[in-house]
Enzyme design. Structure first.
Site, PDB file in Angstrom:
ATOM      1  N   GLY A  50       0.743  -1.337   0.150  1.00 26.38           N
ATOM      2  CA  GLY A  50       0.093  -0.001   0.108  1.00 26.38           C
ATOM      3  C   GLY A  50       0.896   1.199  -0.160  1.00 26.38           C
ATOM      4  O   GLY A  50       0.576   2.149  -0.636  1.00 26.38           O
ATOM      5  N   THR A  51       1.857   1.334   0.786  1.00 21.86           N
ATOM      6  CA  THR A  51       2.854   2.332   0.866  1.00 21.86           C
ATOM      7  C   THR A  51       3.105   2.926  -0.625  1.00 21.86           C
ATOM      8  O   THR A  51       3.254   4.141  -0.829  1.00 21.86           O
ATOM      9  CB  THR A  51       3.861   2.134   1.973  1.00 21.86           C
ATOM     10  OG1 THR A  51       3.415   1.783   2.989  1.00 21.86           O
ATOM     11  CG2 THR A  51       4.669   3.406   2.146  1.00 21.86           C
ATOM     12  N   ASN A 127      -9.028   3.426   8.039  1.00 21.83           N
ATOM     13  CA  ASN A 127      -8.062   2.329   8.698  1.00 21.83           C
ATOM     14  C   ASN A 127      -8.341   2.602  10.417  1.00 21.83           C
ATOM     15  O   ASN A 127      -8.080   1.437  11.113  1.00 21.83           O
ATOM     16  CB  ASN A 127      -6.596   2.282   8.617  1.00 21.83           C
ATOM     17  CG  ASN A 127      -6.154   3.627   8.745  1.00 21.83           C
ATOM     18  OD1 ASN A 127      -6.087   4.660   7.920  1.00 21.83           O
ATOM     19  ND2 ASN A 127      -4.883   3.802   9.667  1.00 21.83           N
ATOM     20  N   GLN A 155      -7.543  -0.512   3.043  1.00 24.09           N
ATOM     21  CA  GLN A 155      -8.340  -1.368   3.844  1.00 24.09           C
ATOM     22  C   GLN A 155      -9.688  -1.755   3.489  1.00 24.09           C
ATOM     23  O   GLN A 155     -10.263  -2.499   4.149  1.00 24.09           O
ATOM     24  CB  GLN A 155      -8.805  -0.039   4.859  1.00 24.09           C
ATOM     25  CG  GLN A 155      -7.629   0.303   5.899  1.00 24.09           C
ATOM     26  CD  GLN A 155      -7.360  -1.019   6.917  1.00 24.09           C
ATOM     27  OE1 GLN A 155      -8.240  -1.742   7.387  1.00 24.09           O
ATOM     28  NE2 GLN A 155      -5.927  -0.747   7.454  1.00 24.09           N
ATOM     29  N   ALA A 176      -1.884  -6.609  -0.197  1.00 30.55           N
ATOM     30  CA  ALA A 176      -2.349  -8.030  -0.072  1.00 30.55           C
ATOM     31  C   ALA A 176      -2.750  -8.605   1.334  1.00 30.55           C
ATOM     32  O   ALA A 176      -3.524  -9.091   1.749  1.00 30.55           O
ATOM     33  CB  ALA A 176      -1.231  -8.902  -0.760  1.00 30.55           C
ATOM     34  N   HIS A 177      -1.752  -7.974   2.188  1.00 28.86           N
ATOM     35  CA  HIS A 177      -1.915  -8.406   3.790  1.00 28.86           C
ATOM     36  C   HIS A 177      -3.118  -7.966   4.525  1.00 28.86           C
ATOM     37  O   HIS A 177      -3.430  -8.643   5.730  1.00 28.86           O
ATOM     38  CB  HIS A 177      -0.534  -8.228   4.525  1.00 28.86           C
ATOM     39  CG  HIS A 177      -0.281  -6.774   4.866  1.00 28.86           C
ATOM     40  ND1 HIS A 177      -0.634  -6.217   6.241  1.00 28.86           N
ATOM     41  CD2 HIS A 177       0.097  -5.784   4.226  1.00 28.86           C
ATOM     42  CE1 HIS A 177      -0.209  -4.867   6.165  1.00 28.86           C
ATOM     43  NE2 HIS A 177       0.172  -4.588   4.872  1.00 28.86           N
ATOM     44  N   CYS A 298       0.510   6.606  24.354  1.00 32.80           N
ATOM     45  CA  CYS A 298       1.355   7.411  25.223  1.00 32.80           C
ATOM     46  C   CYS A 298       2.823   7.264  24.929  1.00 32.80           C
ATOM     47  O   CYS A 298       3.284   6.184  24.860  1.00 32.80           O
ATOM     48  CB  CYS A 298       1.084   6.603  26.608  1.00 32.80           C
ATOM     49  SG  CYS A 298      -0.755   6.439  27.072  1.00 32.80           S
TER      50      CYS A 298
HETATM   51  N1  PLP Z   1      -2.911   2.865   3.451  1.00 37.62           N
HETATM   52  C1  PLP Z   1      -3.890   2.363   4.466  1.00 37.62           C
HETATM   53  C2  PLP Z   1      -5.309   2.845   4.590  1.00 37.62           C
HETATM   54  C3  PLP Z   1      -3.389   1.413   5.482  1.00 37.62           C
HETATM   55  O1  PLP Z   1      -3.998   1.164   6.491  1.00 37.62           O
HETATM   56  C4  PLP Z   1      -2.214   0.977   5.482  1.00 37.62           C
HETATM   57  C5  PLP Z   1      -1.383  -0.042   6.295  1.00 37.62           C
HETATM   58  O2  PLP Z   1      -2.002  -0.365   7.415  1.00 37.62           O
HETATM   59  C6  PLP Z   1      -1.356   1.407   4.360  1.00 37.62           C
HETATM   60  C7  PLP Z   1      -1.783   2.465   3.411  1.00 37.62           C
HETATM   61  C8  PLP Z   1       0.206   1.059   4.193  1.00 37.62           C
HETATM   62  O3  PLP Z   1       0.133  -0.254   3.613  1.00 37.62           O
HETATM   63  P1  PLP Z   1       1.390  -1.208   3.380  1.00 37.62           P
HETATM   64  O4  PLP Z   1       1.680  -1.774   4.949  1.00 37.62           O
HETATM   65  O5  PLP Z   1       0.996  -2.444   2.836  1.00 37.62           O
HETATM   66  O6  PLP Z   1       2.517  -0.462   2.882  1.00 37.62           O
END
Ligand code: PLP
Length: 353
Positions: A50-51, A127, A155, A176-177, A298
């Site tokens: 995703g990133t 998320n 998500q 995918a995860h 925290c």
């Molecule tokens: N975008 C959203 C909404 C996410 O929840 C996440 C990961 O939690 C990401 C992007 C990043 O995805 P990745 O960890 O596969 O790079």
């Protein structure tokens, strides 16, 4: 996946005959994924997750004579931090506020969008709260101003029905995860004809758009996972909503706020308990074998409330005591009852902020 890790490990981009099967597997995976989201095979590009997909869309797509990107205040950091990069490089980034139910008000986009806007990026599902956005209306506004529209679908993919055509998006990120597939693999849907250049340069893989030898086993695993989820998506959603109801029923009589919108990801709950410490709740429940997340972290001096809860204006007294529960189809009704009961118990007797 096992087959492509231990037996058929040829490089799919090589012309020799032993590469034929892995090449075919990558191509079939692309078609499978495309079908699950209403796209064409050549609109799917494999990434590391995703990133990377978010970075690619925000940094490389659209008409660069326009300097502005509009996104929302509740995006994942994979989008928000890219916004910081864009600003550092001379771009302009604007953030849409959200309503208290974590949804973007489309009137706000109408108000601020202009002909200098290159791209609008709003996530499909949040998320933290699971809130679903009205992407079709938002993408329509972007297009009327000549801007591209990207949605972070990380998500949402594999959890709600997605049809990229009816959403009207030019790009959609997935990982995918998040849908029971392997970690470190994802994809970016890019509508045919979209103006975009590559983010990772090098070899000619992915039709010259994303360099690097393909991760065949993970690609195959991702396609299998998405198809499996897509085949039972409505039944799973119905079941997960019923588990949410069980938890809510167990919390009857307890003071808390449920964050987010009625239109949310199945099995996603963000609950804020006044006067509590979300992180302490996390640890107490962890000891009982229940793994949840928080909405506030925290450090030694302060509690940092998440940017999402802040954007929604959740009162601080409640926000600090936020827990996030994500249920999956492998959770039973008995699990849900136990989660509700234990949460009720610990918020009554423990974990004061
Ligand atoms: N975008 C959203 C909404 C996410 O929840 C996440 C990961 O939690 C990401 C992007 C990043 O995805 P990745 O960890 O596969 O790079």
């Amino acid at each position: 996946m096992h087959h492509f890790l231990v037996s058929d490990y040829a490089n799919p981009s090589q012309p020799y005959s032993i590469s034929r099967d892995s090449k075919r597997a990558v191509s079939e995976a692309r078609e499978t994924i495309a079908k699950c989201i209403g796209a064409e095979g050549d609109e799917i590009f494999f990434t590391s997750g995703g990133t990377e997909s978010d970075n690619w869309a925000l940094k490389c797509a659209g008409d660069f004579s326009r300097r502005r990107v509009i996104t929302s205040a509740i995006e994942h950091h994979a989008v928000l931090r890219v916004g910081e990069d864009l600003k550092r490089d001379g771009g302009e980034v604007s953030y849409l506020p959200v309503l208290p139910d974590c949804t973007v008000n489309k009137g706000e986009l109408e108000k601020i969008i202009d002909d200098n806007t290159r791209l609008v990026s709003v996530m499909l599902a949040n998320n933290e709260t699971g809130a679903l956005q009205d992407i079709a209306s938002l993408s329509d506004i972007a297009h009327r101003h000549g801007a591209l529209f990207h949605t972070d679908g990380v998500q949402a993919a594999g959890h709600i029905n997605i049809d990229v055509k009816s959403l009207g998006v030019d790009m959609l990120s997935a990982s995918a995860h998040k849908f029971n597939g392997p970690k470190g693999i994802g994809f970016l849907y890019v509508k045919n004809g979209t103006k975009i250049h590559s983010f990772i340069s090098g070899g000619k893989q992915e039709r010259g758009m994303r360099a690097g030898t393909e991760n065949v086993a993970s690609i195959v695993g991702m396609a299998t996972a998405l198809k499996k989820n897509a085949d039972s998506i409505d039944d799973t959603a119905h079941y997960l909503h019923s588990l949410e109801d069980i938890i809510i029923e167990e919390l009857k009589g307890i003071d808390y706020i449920r964050n987010g919108s009625a239109n949310h990801l199945p099995g996603s709950l963000s609950l804020s308990f006044p006067g509590k410490d979300g992180e302490a709740l996390l640890h107490v429940l962890d000891l009982k074998g229940i793994c949840i997340s928080t909405g506030a972290a925290c450090d030694s001096k302060n509690t940092q409330i998440s940017h999402v809860l802040k954007a929604m204006n959740v009162p601080e007294e409640y926000a600090k005591g936020t827990v996030r529960i994500t249920l999956g189809p492998e959770n039973t009704k008995e699990d849900a009852r136990r989660i509700g009961k234990e949460l009720g118990r610990v918020t009554q007797f423990a974990a004061q902020s």
